[in-house]
Design a protein around this motif. Structure first.
Motif, PDB file in Angstrom:
ATOM      1  N   MET A   1       7.205   8.458   9.883  1.00 41.09           N
ATOM      2  CA  MET A   1       6.726   7.077   9.839  1.00 41.09           C
ATOM      3  C   MET A   1       7.466   6.213  10.849  1.00 41.09           C
ATOM      4  N   VAL A   2       6.698   5.485  11.645  1.00 45.13           N
ATOM      5  CA  VAL A   2       7.255   4.461  12.525  1.00 45.13           C
ATOM      6  C   VAL A   2       6.984   3.111  11.887  1.00 45.13           C
ATOM      7  N   ASP A   3       8.024   2.328  11.661  1.00 39.66           N
ATOM      8  CA  ASP A   3       7.850   0.968  11.156  1.00 39.66           C
ATOM      9  C   ASP A   3       7.914  -0.001  12.329  1.00 39.66           C
ATOM     10  N   ASN A   4       6.843  -0.761  12.496  1.00 38.15           N
ATOM     11  CA  ASN A   4       6.703  -1.674  13.633  1.00 38.15           C
ATOM     12  C   ASN A   4       7.340  -3.041  13.367  1.00 38.15           C
ATOM     13  N   ASN A   5       8.625  -3.010  12.990  1.00 38.22           N
ATOM     14  CA  ASN A   5       9.383  -4.251  12.788  1.00 38.22           C
ATOM     15  C   ASN A   5       8.785  -5.101  11.663  1.00 38.22           C
TER      16      ASN A   5
ATOM     17  N   TYR B   1       0.794  -1.225   0.000  1.00 41.83           N
ATOM     18  CA  TYR B   1       0.000   0.000   0.000  1.00 41.83           C
ATOM     19  C   TYR B   1       0.831   1.282   0.000  1.00 41.83           C
ATOM     20  N   LEU B   2       2.093   1.200   0.375  1.00 36.24           N
ATOM     21  CA  LEU B   2       2.862   2.397   0.689  1.00 36.24           C
ATOM     22  C   LEU B   2       3.013   3.367  -0.468  1.00 36.24           C
ATOM     23  N   GLU B   3       3.300   2.865  -1.645  1.00 36.52           N
ATOM     24  CA  GLU B   3       3.541   3.769  -2.765  1.00 36.52           C
ATOM     25  C   GLU B   3       2.294   4.577  -3.110  1.00 36.52           C
TER      26      GLU B   3
ATOM     27  N   ILE C   1      11.214  -0.086   0.318  1.00 33.97           N
ATOM     28  CA  ILE C   1      10.448   0.864  -0.495  1.00 33.97           C
ATOM     29  C   ILE C   1      10.655   2.290  -0.001  1.00 33.97           C
ATOM     30  N   ILE C   2      10.530   2.481   1.312  1.00 31.96           N
ATOM     31  CA  ILE C   2      10.666   3.828   1.871  1.00 31.96           C
ATOM     32  C   ILE C   2      12.081   4.361   1.662  1.00 31.96           C
ATOM     33  N   LYS C   3      13.080   3.541   1.945  1.00 28.87           N
ATOM     34  CA  LYS C   3      14.465   3.994   1.827  1.00 28.87           C
ATOM     35  C   LYS C   3      14.871   4.227   0.372  1.00 28.87           C
ATOM     36  N   ARG C   4      14.326   3.445  -0.513  1.00 27.79           N
ATOM     37  CA  ARG C   4      14.711   3.549  -1.930  1.00 27.79           C
ATOM     38  C   ARG C   4      13.961   4.672  -2.651  1.00 27.79           C
ATOM     39  N   LYS C   5      12.657   4.843  -2.344  1.00 31.91           N
ATOM     40  CA  LYS C   5      11.851   5.786  -3.113  1.00 31.91           C
ATOM     41  C   LYS C   5      11.512   7.086  -2.380  1.00 31.91           C
ATOM     42  N   TYR C   6      11.502   7.034  -1.031  1.00 31.90           N
ATOM     43  CA  TYR C   6      10.995   8.194  -0.300  1.00 31.90           C
ATOM     44  C   TYR C   6      11.931   8.659   0.813  1.00 31.90           C
ATOM     45  N   ALA C   7      13.194   8.346   0.681  1.00 28.38           N
ATOM     46  CA  ALA C   7      14.156   8.658   1.746  1.00 28.38           C
ATOM     47  C   ALA C   7      14.192  10.149   2.078  1.00 28.38           C
ATOM     48  N   GLU C   8      14.054  11.002   1.068  1.00 30.21           N
ATOM     49  CA  GLU C   8      14.129  12.440   1.299  1.00 30.21           C
ATOM     50  C   GLU C   8      12.811  13.024   1.803  1.00 30.21           C
ATOM     51  N   GLU C   9      11.735  12.260   1.699  1.00 28.79           N
ATOM     52  CA  GLU C   9      10.419  12.778   2.076  1.00 28.79           C
ATOM     53  C   GLU C   9       9.945  12.288   3.432  1.00 28.79           C
ATOM     54  N   VAL C  10      10.526  11.206   3.912  1.00 31.46           N
ATOM     55  CA  VAL C  10      10.025  10.565   5.133  1.00 31.46           C
ATOM     56  C   VAL C  10      11.091  10.522   6.214  1.00 31.46           C
TER      57      VAL C  10
END
Length: 268
Positions: free
Chosen positions: A40-44, A19-21, A52-61
């Protein structure tokens, strides 16, 4: 001097890679004109969420990686403690925003308003209830009676004052959040949003449903978690009610639980 943003978007993620993208892309589209940040908190998670977050949204999140599943309440509290804005949007990871959020944010300029919710739709864009009544002895006999299902809420003709707003999209004020110190983290999952709105109500702030704006929520209640819903309502009743009224609520909630256990046994 700290430069406070207008809005902190708070997302707790647990295995939500699929769902993230869509969620992230909808935020970018629907928050134009708003000075916002995403915490964003990732619950393990054990899926590809972090990748996905680190590759596509690292600068936004602003990503906070928890080494354990903190649950919804604690996860949100952790994210908010790392945020920097005068308003907070609690947003589920499995959502897609459909409209610009500036009109909802503008409502919070009213001192009397403590929280805002918008119209929730299902995956085929069908109406789904996202607001409701605070628990009472009668309504606890059947938990579906706690949600608003009136036709006027589906049509979205004006603003409505409600008791509680679902936590999949809940917009509130940071000062108010700090006053009651966020979610009561004794609620692991379910009813923590009802409890949060009760705290807002006790501070004489209105909770407003704004149906002109919409979002899609893919998730929903899972009958396998029925026991968590019952537990959450029991905690709510014990926390907020007293005397005979509390006893009546616990009695009718007990009838509800016993009936469901009986049905479960019959159905195997």
């Amino acid at each position: 001097m700290i430069n406070h943003k207008e809005l902190s978007i708070i997302i707790v993620n647990y295995n939500g890679a699929q769902y993230l993208e869509a969620c992230m892309d909808s935020i970018k589209k629907c928050c134009k004109g708003i000075d916002y940040e995403i915490i964003m908190v990732d619950n393990n998670s054990s899926d590809k969420s972090l990748d996905i977050i680190k590759r596509k949204y690292a600068e936004e999140v602003c990503l906070i990686e928890s080494k354990e599943n903190l649950g919804f309440g604690k996860g949100n509290n952790l994210a908010v403690s790392n945020s920097n804005a005068k308003c907070l949007l609690l947003l589920n990871n499995d959502t897609i925003l459909l409209d610009n959020l500036k009109p909802a944010l503008d409502l919070l300029e009213d001192e009397s308003i403590g929280a805002v919710g918008i119209k929730m739709l299902g995956k085929t864009k069908e109406y789904r209830p996202s607001t409701g009544h605070f628990p009472s002895p009668l309504r606890l006999l059947k938990l579906s009676w706690l949600t608003y299902k009136k036709e006027k809420f589906q049509k979205g003709e004006r603003l409505y004052e409600v008791d509680w707003i679902e936590g999949s999209f809940l917009l509130t004020k940071r000062l108010l959040w700090d006053d009651f110190e966020g979610f009561d983290d004794r609620f692991f999952m379910y009813v923590e949003d009802v409890d949060l709105c009760k705290e807002i109500a006790e501070r004489e702030k209105r909770r407003i449903y704004f149906p002109e704006l919409k979002y899609i929520h893919f998730g929903g209640f899972n009958s396998q978690r029925e026991h968590l819903l019952i537990k959450g309502h029991r905690m709510f009743v014990n926390k907020h009610f007293h005397g005979l009224y509390r006893k009546m609520c616990l009695w009718t909630l007990g009838i509800n639980e016993a009936y469901k256990m009986k049905v479960k046994r019959i159905n195997g």
